[in-house]
Design a protein around this motif. Structure first.
Motif, PDB file in Angstrom:
ATOM      1  N   GLY A  40     -50.755   3.810 -49.878  1.00  0.00           N
ATOM      2  CA  GLY A  40     -51.559   2.698 -49.708  1.00  0.00           C
ATOM      3  C   GLY A  40     -51.090   1.512 -50.349  1.00  0.00           C
ATOM      4  O   GLY A  40     -51.654   0.548 -50.250  1.00  0.00           O
ATOM      5  N   ARG A  41     -50.215   1.176 -51.343  1.00  0.00           N
ATOM      6  CA  ARG A  41     -49.445   0.645 -51.925  1.00  0.00           C
ATOM      7  C   ARG A  41     -48.598  -0.417 -51.574  1.00  0.00           C
ATOM      8  O   ARG A  41     -47.914  -0.158 -50.086  1.00  0.00           O
ATOM      9  N   PRO A  42     -48.079  -1.913 -51.736  1.00  0.00           N
ATOM     10  CA  PRO A  42     -47.320  -2.259 -50.777  1.00  0.00           C
ATOM     11  C   PRO A  42     -45.636  -1.525 -50.946  1.00  0.00           C
ATOM     12  O   PRO A  42     -45.689  -1.313 -52.037  1.00  0.00           O
ATOM     13  N   VAL A  43     -45.211  -1.972 -50.015  1.00  0.00           N
ATOM     14  CA  VAL A  43     -43.838  -1.126 -49.762  1.00  0.00           C
ATOM     15  C   VAL A  43     -42.814  -1.806 -49.221  1.00  0.00           C
ATOM     16  O   VAL A  43     -41.501  -2.141 -49.028  1.00  0.00           O
ATOM     17  N   GLY A  44     -42.556  -2.985 -49.186  1.00  0.00           N
ATOM     18  CA  GLY A  44     -41.872  -4.313 -48.839  1.00  0.00           C
ATOM     19  C   GLY A  44     -40.325  -4.188 -49.706  1.00  0.00           C
ATOM     20  O   GLY A  44     -39.235  -4.036 -49.379  1.00  0.00           O
ATOM     21  N   TRP A  45     -40.441  -4.160 -51.362  1.00  0.00           N
ATOM     22  CA  TRP A  45     -40.091  -3.985 -52.052  1.00  0.00           C
ATOM     23  C   TRP A  45     -38.964  -2.457 -51.778  1.00  0.00           C
ATOM     24  O   TRP A  45     -37.719  -2.885 -51.453  1.00  0.00           O
ATOM     25  N   ALA A  46     -39.701  -1.876 -51.262  1.00  0.00           N
ATOM     26  CA  ALA A  46     -38.982  -0.295 -51.444  1.00  0.00           C
ATOM     27  C   ALA A  46     -37.825  -0.501 -50.122  1.00  0.00           C
ATOM     28  O   ALA A  46     -36.966   0.015 -49.724  1.00  0.00           O
ATOM     29  N   LEU A  47     -38.657  -1.166 -49.103  1.00  0.00           N
ATOM     30  CA  LEU A  47     -37.788  -1.201 -47.988  1.00  0.00           C
ATOM     31  C   LEU A  47     -36.753  -2.165 -47.676  1.00  0.00           C
ATOM     32  O   LEU A  47     -35.952  -1.521 -47.172  1.00  0.00           O
ATOM     33  N   GLY A  48     -37.082  -3.783 -48.772  1.00  0.00           N
ATOM     34  CA  GLY A  48     -36.173  -3.959 -48.387  1.00  0.00           C
ATOM     35  C   GLY A  48     -34.694  -3.373 -49.464  1.00  0.00           C
ATOM     36  O   GLY A  48     -33.814  -3.121 -49.300  1.00  0.00           O
ATOM     37  N   ALA A  49     -34.988  -2.564 -50.646  1.00  0.00           N
ATOM     38  CA  ALA A  49     -34.336  -1.326 -51.439  1.00  0.00           C
ATOM     39  C   ALA A  49     -33.373  -0.338 -50.331  1.00  0.00           C
ATOM     40  O   ALA A  49     -31.829   0.020 -50.734  1.00  0.00           O
ATOM     41  N   MET A  50     -34.552   0.356 -49.446  1.00  0.00           N
ATOM     42  CA  MET A  50     -34.092   0.941 -48.813  1.00  0.00           C
ATOM     43  C   MET A  50     -32.877   0.971 -47.701  1.00  0.00           C
ATOM     44  O   MET A  50     -31.931   1.293 -46.971  1.00  0.00           O
ATOM     45  N   TRP A  51     -32.985  -1.099 -46.751  1.00  0.00           N
ATOM     46  CA  TRP A  51     -32.335  -1.307 -45.909  1.00  0.00           C
ATOM     47  C   TRP A  51     -30.676  -1.986 -46.618  1.00  0.00           C
ATOM     48  O   TRP A  51     -29.232  -1.330 -46.454  1.00  0.00           O
ATOM     49  N   PHE A  52     -30.981  -2.512 -48.530  1.00  0.00           N
ATOM     50  CA  PHE A  52     -29.427  -2.641 -48.905  1.00  0.00           C
ATOM     51  C   PHE A  52     -29.080  -1.291 -49.209  1.00  0.00           C
ATOM     52  O   PHE A  52     -27.483  -1.800 -49.374  1.00  0.00           O
ATOM     53  N   SER A  53     -29.198  -0.171 -49.234  1.00  0.00           N
ATOM     54  CA  SER A  53     -28.511   0.286 -50.146  1.00  0.00           C
ATOM     55  C   SER A  53     -28.318   1.132 -48.402  1.00  0.00           C
ATOM     56  O   SER A  53     -26.690   1.842 -48.655  1.00  0.00           O
ATOM     57  N   ALA A  54     -28.415   1.660 -47.099  1.00  0.00           N
ATOM     58  CA  ALA A  54     -28.286   1.705 -46.219  1.00  0.00           C
ATOM     59  C   ALA A  54     -26.636   0.568 -45.803  1.00  0.00           C
ATOM     60  O   ALA A  54     -26.052   1.381 -45.280  1.00  0.00           O
ATOM     61  N   ALA A  55     -27.100  -0.843 -45.760  1.00  0.00           N
ATOM     62  CA  ALA A  55     -25.932  -1.440 -45.261  1.00  0.00           C
ATOM     63  C   ALA A  55     -24.635  -0.788 -46.194  1.00  0.00           C
ATOM     64  O   ALA A  55     -24.058  -0.993 -45.992  1.00  0.00           O
ATOM     65  N   ALA A  56     -25.292  -0.968 -48.229  1.00  0.00           N
ATOM     66  CA  ALA A  56     -24.224  -0.503 -48.531  1.00  0.00           C
ATOM     67  C   ALA A  56     -23.254   0.618 -48.167  1.00  0.00           C
ATOM     68  O   ALA A  56     -21.899  -0.053 -48.072  1.00  0.00           O
ATOM     69  N   PHE A  57     -23.833   1.696 -48.301  1.00  0.00           N
ATOM     70  CA  PHE A  57     -23.507   2.718 -47.444  1.00  0.00           C
ATOM     71  C   PHE A  57     -22.676   2.393 -46.160  1.00  0.00           C
ATOM     72  O   PHE A  57     -21.541   3.391 -46.446  1.00  0.00           O
ATOM     73  N   ILE A  58     -22.802   1.497 -45.197  1.00  0.00           N
ATOM     74  CA  ILE A  58     -22.198   1.958 -43.985  1.00  0.00           C
ATOM     75  C   ILE A  58     -21.293   0.974 -44.459  1.00  0.00           C
ATOM     76  O   ILE A  58     -19.978   1.267 -43.655  1.00  0.00           O
ATOM     77  N   LEU A  59     -21.146   0.104 -45.186  1.00  0.00           N
ATOM     78  CA  LEU A  59     -20.082  -1.183 -45.218  1.00  0.00           C
ATOM     79  C   LEU A  59     -19.288  -0.205 -45.954  1.00  0.00           C
ATOM     80  O   LEU A  59     -18.061  -0.564 -45.653  1.00  0.00           O
ATOM     81  N   ASN A  60     -19.780   0.360 -46.984  1.00  0.00           N
ATOM     82  CA  ASN A  60     -18.925   1.240 -47.588  1.00  0.00           C
ATOM     83  C   ASN A  60     -17.343   1.907 -47.271  1.00  0.00           C
ATOM     84  O   ASN A  60     -16.896   2.732 -47.205  1.00  0.00           O
ATOM     85  N   LEU A  61     -18.551   3.199 -45.899  1.00  0.00           N
ATOM     86  CA  LEU A  61     -18.408   3.746 -45.236  1.00  0.00           C
ATOM     87  C   LEU A  61     -16.467   3.224 -44.243  1.00  0.00           C
ATOM     88  O   LEU A  61     -15.473   3.815 -43.964  1.00  0.00           O
ATOM     89  N   VAL A  62     -16.751   1.783 -43.893  1.00  0.00           N
ATOM     90  CA  VAL A  62     -15.911   1.077 -43.230  1.00  0.00           C
ATOM     91  C   VAL A  62     -15.321   0.417 -44.074  1.00  0.00           C
ATOM     92  O   VAL A  62     -13.398   1.613 -43.620  1.00  0.00           O
ATOM     93  N   LEU A  63     -15.262  -0.160 -45.561  1.00  0.00           N
ATOM     94  CA  LEU A  63     -14.408  -0.304 -46.349  1.00  0.00           C
ATOM     95  C   LEU A  63     -13.242   1.078 -46.879  1.00  0.00           C
ATOM     96  O   LEU A  63     -12.307   0.794 -46.892  1.00  0.00           O
ATOM     97  N   LEU A  64     -13.844   1.823 -46.675  1.00  0.00           N
ATOM     98  CA  LEU A  64     -12.715   3.935 -47.218  1.00  0.00           C
ATOM     99  C   LEU A  64     -11.921   4.178 -45.897  1.00  0.00           C
ATOM    100  O   LEU A  64     -10.936   4.152 -46.369  1.00  0.00           O
TER     101      LEU A  64
END
Length: 111
Positions: A40-64
């Motif tokens: 029941g704690r705030p999840v905004g920061w974890a959700l933001g970090a998760m989206w950043f990591s997912a975007a970085a992973f997808i972008l790095n796959l494209v760049l690869l």
């Protein structure tokens, strides 16, 4: 030794340093998100970090994949690969930060 034999080690190094840290960061952020949501704690920061990591992973796959095409015609490092490694570096330190903060909370003793 042909050009194809020199491309493979470069692509393996790029994949290891560019795609593995965002994936590890995504997994840790996902577990931190689930934990915070269950408590029941705030999840905004974890959700933001998760989206950043997912975007970085997808972008790095494209760049690869783009790097594979570029390396086959002109061997050498480009700005795309440098950006890929930079995103991997940021995600690596995000992963380390999340691991360290999780362990620090476990060590706290409540009186």
């Amino acid at each position: 030794m042909g050009l194809g034999q020199t491309i493979l080690p470069s692509l393996v190094i790029l994949a290891a340093f560019g795609c593995v840290p965002p994936l590890l960061s995504l997994l840790v952020c996902r577990s931190r998100y689930r934990y915070a949501r269950a408590k029941g704690r705030p999840v905004g920061w974890a959700l933001g970090a998760m989206w950043f990591s997912a975007a970085a992973f997808i972008l790095n796959l494209v760049l690869l994949s783009v790097s594979a095409i570029l390396l086959s015609s002109d061997p050498g490092w480009t700005r795309l690969q440098a950006a890929m490694l930079l995103l991997g570096w940021v995600c690596f330190w995000l992963w380390v930060l999340l691991i360290l903060t999780r362990r620090a909370k476990r060590r706290r003793v409540q009186y």
